[in-house]
Design a protein around this motif. Structure first.
Motif, PDB file in Angstrom:
ATOM      1  N   ARG A 102       0.841  -1.197   0.000  1.00 27.00           N
ATOM      2  CA  ARG A 102       0.000   0.000   0.000  1.00 27.00           C
ATOM      3  C   ARG A 102       0.874   1.243   0.000  1.00 27.00           C
ATOM      4  NH1 ARG A 102      -0.916  -3.650   3.307  1.00 27.00           N
ATOM      5  NH2 ARG A 102      -2.843  -4.883   3.298  1.00 27.00           N
ATOM      6  N   ALA A 153       0.349   5.767   0.191  1.00 29.07           N
ATOM      7  CA  ALA A 153      -0.594   6.867   0.411  1.00 29.07           C
ATOM      8  C   ALA A 153       0.109   8.189   0.171  1.00 29.07           C
ATOM      9  CB  ALA A 153      -1.168   6.816   1.831  1.00 29.07           C
ATOM     10  N   THR A 208      -0.690  12.570   0.678  1.00 30.85           N
ATOM     11  CA  THR A 208      -1.563  13.657   1.113  1.00 30.85           C
ATOM     12  C   THR A 208      -1.197  14.907   0.333  1.00 30.85           C
ATOM     13  OG1 THR A 208      -0.071  14.382   2.887  1.00 30.85           O
ATOM     14  CG2 THR A 208      -1.689  12.659   3.414  1.00 30.85           C
ATOM     15  N   LEU A 221      -2.815  13.181   6.902  1.00 28.01           N
ATOM     16  CA  LEU A 221      -2.585  11.766   7.170  1.00 28.01           C
ATOM     17  C   LEU A 221      -3.368  11.326   8.405  1.00 28.01           C
ATOM     18  CD1 LEU A 221      -1.070   9.183   6.380  1.00 28.01           C
ATOM     19  CD2 LEU A 221       0.773   9.912   7.914  1.00 28.01           C
ATOM     20  N   LEU A 228      -6.884  10.902   7.395  1.00 27.02           N
ATOM     21  CA  LEU A 228      -7.055   9.641   6.678  1.00 27.02           C
ATOM     22  C   LEU A 228      -7.144   8.472   7.654  1.00 27.02           C
ATOM     23  CD1 LEU A 228      -7.080   7.933   4.055  1.00 27.02           C
ATOM     24  CD2 LEU A 228      -4.564   7.993   4.128  1.00 27.02           C
ATOM     25  N   LEU A 271      -5.430   0.217   6.140  1.00 25.53           N
ATOM     26  CA  LEU A 271      -4.434   1.282   6.297  1.00 25.53           C
ATOM     27  C   LEU A 271      -4.032   1.466   7.753  1.00 25.53           C
ATOM     28  CD1 LEU A 271      -5.876   4.028   3.911  1.00 25.53           C
ATOM     29  CD2 LEU A 271      -4.211   2.259   3.393  1.00 25.53           C
ATOM     30  N   LEU A 312       1.039   8.047  -7.251  1.00 25.24           N
ATOM     31  CA  LEU A 312       0.777   9.095  -6.262  1.00 25.24           C
ATOM     32  C   LEU A 312       1.027  10.479  -6.844  1.00 25.24           C
ATOM     33  CD1 LEU A 312       2.332   7.423  -3.094  1.00 25.24           C
ATOM     34  CD2 LEU A 312      -0.060   7.438  -3.808  1.00 25.24           C
ATOM     35  N   ALA A 315      -6.302  13.176   0.103  1.00 22.84           N
ATOM     36  CA  ALA A 315      -5.470  11.994   0.324  1.00 22.84           C
ATOM     37  C   ALA A 315      -5.741  11.000  -0.793  1.00 22.84           C
ATOM     38  CB  ALA A 315      -5.760  11.353   1.678  1.00 22.84           C
ATOM     39  N   SER A 316      -4.687  10.322  -1.228  1.00 22.64           N
ATOM     40  CA  SER A 316      -4.797   9.277  -2.244  1.00 22.64           C
ATOM     41  C   SER A 316      -4.233   7.990  -1.674  1.00 22.64           C
ATOM     42  CB  SER A 316      -4.017   9.658  -3.508  1.00 22.64           C
ATOM     43  OG  SER A 316      -4.499  10.865  -4.064  1.00 22.64           O
ATOM     44  N   VAL A 317      -4.878   6.883  -1.993  1.00 21.45           N
ATOM     45  CA  VAL A 317      -4.444   5.562  -1.535  1.00 21.45           C
ATOM     46  C   VAL A 317      -4.266   4.677  -2.754  1.00 21.45           C
ATOM     47  CG1 VAL A 317      -5.050   3.534  -0.159  1.00 21.45           C
ATOM     48  CG2 VAL A 317      -5.666   5.824   0.651  1.00 21.45           C
ATOM     49  N   ARG A 319      -9.511   7.983  -3.487  1.00 14.27           N
ATOM     50  CA  ARG A 319      -9.197   9.395  -3.258  1.00 14.27           C
ATOM     51  C   ARG A 319     -10.216   9.948  -2.277  1.00 14.27           C
ATOM     52  NH1 ARG A 319      -9.262  13.368  -8.349  1.00 14.27           N
ATOM     53  NH2 ARG A 319      -7.472  12.084  -9.012  1.00 14.27           N
TER      54      ARG A 319
END
Length: 768
Positions: A476, A478, A480, A494, A497, A510, A549, A573-575, A590
């Motif tokens: 994973r 992530a 921000t 973060l 999130l 997460l 990202l 935030a993106s994961v 997102r």
């Protein structure tokens, strides 16, 4: 000379053509077959196509009854497509016709389907003739093909600079000068265009000044080449003979005297200038327009480079291969992609490791004007499996080694480097450069805390901040993104999130990855000695995550700019997950949040960030108490959130009503701190400590939002167990509290921290 044997593919193509003729005996004939005379040559099949009576009045070319064509079958058929030519130039100027006699049925190699073989090829050819006959043929939306040049010298000329507007607007014959730089290895780069000889004086002065400063005898690197813009298209090929070429140029108005004078001027200027391969070459650049039917966004559609000093002892003309990259006529391969946001921008990349190094390279390749890279670490042997360094870089500073490598990718992008730690730069030693985007790829909590503090205390609005990180097993990642005007940055988002993940099954994986509740049992230590515990991950993993990202962050930045003042979230935030992550959530997610309400504790210099959801909970409690006990009775409850003493931020995430053991009256509100902390224990456990008891809130229905002596004593008592607590008062002065409860505006708010120790509430551990 005896013919060579046909390849299996050529033999099969010939058989297929015979079958096609048998099926279409009234439309196609094979007239002759010419076997290749040398290895690697094509098989030539002369054919005629029946076009009797098909030409319409709309056609620009009248077809003969039987049109001759020659099909050239390559040795590697069907993995390479055939070519087709005609023995005349009647089709010159038609779409898909190159150099007057070659019909280009396939715009690109990938347009050819080898599975359809000769049947597909002949079908494409017949369709072309049918459209010519009907007058419906249309060309591809690409520039007209450059005029053909024959004998190549093996050298290359690159053009990356547009012509000045004065030359673009001049439709006649004009003579100018090109400032050319020798890159080495037979590669030359046009850096500037000069309208006339007077402008060349500054180039000469630069050369002389450089020679004087460097104490060198020979001038190097930069030389001049005459450039001629022709008023009419050249056609499909330049003449191959020197005298024939000069005659063709004269036919377009270039007088021999002008040509000789310009060449003598540049030869005199270039005398003594040497490039990496010896004496600077003697070039003449020829620019030609496209035919009128083609819409080209430049006066000069194509540029050819004649090597004047090559082959002077015979008539054949020598040409350089030209790579025309002028912005006016070139479409970037990354156009419409998120990376377009980077063009011309100044980027600061903190951390040159597994995420930061590829991210910096993406910025350079995208055309950022400046990519500043910072890292105080050195290249160790173990990082070579996933970071873009070489064996020879071992022991070198990462930022220095990376900058050297990136600087040769695109010479127009500056890549300054800093071999110091990111926190020093954040603290102003050396001063932080002015940039359009900061990318934090350090995955370092101290750096993130320093950035959080620096951003909210900055005198000027800070640029966007994109922070990247990967999980412990590289399943994973992530990121921000704090846009301009965001109420918080990397740590803030973060944390947000993580809170969202604690309540969402699609994000719950997460928590264990980025917010583990306890230390991992077996930390990964890649090298013996004092190497930092890190995470498992390959170059493929990290490069893929860095690209995802960065792309997502740039897409959000682009959308924010297109919002043009409309409401747009400031915190994102993106994961990203691998296909083997085994989580309920999607491979890419997102999330976004509205800004918190921000207040400042002026004594302790802490920034208080009140989540709109927390304020909404307080509003509901105030309205409920007013209905039950009247508008003059104070009410309040617990504040849940987090106090970060490094970044000096207090987050008020949620607000509850008074816990058991509390007392509310018209005189005040009293909370039992032990009961309050116990009441919030479950929320603290679920959010891995990100939402815990941090203090109390209450109202002053009839007074200003200022603490009374009773309030101060109550807070001192609550802080007596060693933990700082926050007091938040919602005041009713001038009727603001009642208007807020009714849904209008905000109440007066007072927020103040109380620390164990000094009576005035100052934090003795951080203040002098």
């Amino acid at each position: 000379m005896a013919a060579v044997a046909l390849t299996p593919g050529q033999s099969e193509a010939l058989s297929e053509l015979a079958e096609i003729v048998r099926i279409n005996d009234r439309r196609i004939r094979i007239e002759d077959v010419r076997d290749p005379q040398q290895e690697g040559q094509p098989l030539a099949v002369d054919m005629t196509i029946d076009c009797r009576g098909e030409t319409t009045t709309d056609s620009s070319v009248r077809l003969e009854d039987w049109e001759p064509v020659t099909v050239l079958v390559p040795p590697r058929f069907p993995f390479e497509h055939p070519e087709v030519t005609v023995p005349h130039q009647r089709f010159a100027g038609l779409p898909h016709v190159m150099w007057a006699d070659a019909i280009c049925l396939y715009l690109a190699a990938n347009d050819w389907d080898p599975g359809r073989r000769m049947h597909g090829f002949v079908g494409q050819l017949l369709t072309w003739f049918e459209e010519v006959a009907r007058g419906t043929i249309s060309g591809p939306e690409v520039p007209w093909h450059a005029p053909l040049t024959h004998w190549r010298t093996g050298e290359y000329l690159m053009i990356r600079t547009d012509l000045p507007e004065s030359l673009e607007n001049d439709r006649g014959l004009w003579l100018a000068l090109a400032v050319v730089e020798s890159i080495g290895g037979g590669l030359y780069d046009v850096r500037r265009w000069l309208r006339g000889r007077d402008e060349a004086d500054e180039i000469r002065a630069w050369h002389d000044r450089r020679a004087s400063e460097d104490d060198v005898d020979a001038r190097t690197g930069i030389f001049l080449a005459p450039a001629v813009a022709l008023p009419e298209p050249v056609g499909f090929a330049y003449p191959n003979g020197r005298e024939e070429l000069l005659a063709a140029l004269a036919g377009q108005g270039l007088a021999h005297q002008d040509y000789r004078e310009l060449r003598e001027f540049t030869r005199d200027f270039n005398r003594g200038i040497r490039d990496g391969d010896g004496q600077a070459p003697d070039l003449l650049l020829l620019g030609s327009p496209a035919p009128d039917r083609y819409a080209i966004p430049s006066r000069i559609a194509h540029v050819a480079a004649w090597a004047l000093d090559v082959g002077e002892d015979h008539d054949e003309v020598g040409w350089l291969t030209v790579f025309d990259q002028r912005p006016r006529i070139t479409t970037r391969r990354d156009t419409t992609r998120p990376a377009q946001w980077l063009v011309g921008k100044r980027i600061l990349v903190l951390g040159c490791g597994a995420l930061g190094a590829p991210t910096a390279e993406f910025c350079v390749r995208a055309g950022a004007a400046e990519t500043y890279v910072v890292d105080d670490g050195k290249v160790r042997p173990g990082v070579l499996v996933r970071q873009p360094y070489t064996f020879e870089d071992i022991g070198r500073n990462k930022a220095t080694a990376l900058a050297e490598r990136l600087s040769v990718i695109n010479p127009d992008v500056l890549v300054p480097s800093g071999s110091f730690d990111a926190i020093s730069l954040i603290n102003g030693d050396p001063p932080m450069p002015e940039v359009d985007l900061v990318i934090d790829a350090t995955a370092n909590r101290s750096v993130a805390s320093a950035l959080e503090w620096a951003r909210w205390t900055a005198e000027r609005p800070p640029p966007p901040l994109l922070s990247m990180m990967v999980g412990h097993d590289c399943e994973r990642a992530a990121a921000t993104l704090a846009l301009p005007g965001a109420s918080g940055a990397g740590i803030d988002i973060l944390r947000r999130l993580g809170i969202a993940a604690s309540a969402d099954a699609n994000l719950y994986d997460l928590l264990d990855d980025f917010f583990p509740g306890h230390p991992r049992g077996a930390p990964f230590q890649p090298e013996p000695g004092c190497s930092d515990p890190t995470y498992v991950g390959s170059a493929a993993d990290l490069t893929a995550f860095a690209g995802q990202l960065l792309n997502d962050g740039l897409a959000i930045l682009t959308s924010a700019e297109k919002a043009h003042g409309r409401a747009f979230p400031r915190r994102w935030a993106s994961v990203a997950r691998t296909s083997t992550a085994g989580a309920a959530g999607a491979a890419r997610q997102r999330l976004s949040w509205a800004n918190d309400h921000v207040r400042l504790d002026p004594v302790l210099r802490y920034q208080m960030r009140v989540d709109p959801a927390a304020l909404a909970s307080m509003r509901r409690e105030v309205a409920l108490m007013a209905d039950r006990r009247g508008p003059h009775v104070e009410t309040g409850g617990m504040l849940l959130g987090q106090i970060d003493r490094a970044s000096r931020v207090v987050w008020i995430t949620d607000a509850d009503g008074p816990p058991p053991g509390s007392a509310a009256s018209a005189e005040g509100l009293m909370l039992d701190p032990t009961a309050a902390r116990g009441w919030a224990r479950r929320r603290r456990r679920l959010t891995r400590g990100m939402v815990a008891y941090i203090g109390a809130w209450h109202t002053h229905p009839d007074y200003l939002a200022l603490p009374s002596p009773v309030d101060r004593r109550a807070m001192d008592e609550m802080a007596s167990d060693g933990m700082p607590v926050l007091l938040m008062i919602l005041g009713g002065g001038s009727g603001r509290l009642s208007r807020w409860v009714a849904g209008n505006g905000l109440p007066d708010m007072h927020l103040q921290l109380f620390f164990p120790g000094p009576e005035d509430g100052r934090d003795a551990s951080v203040l002098p």
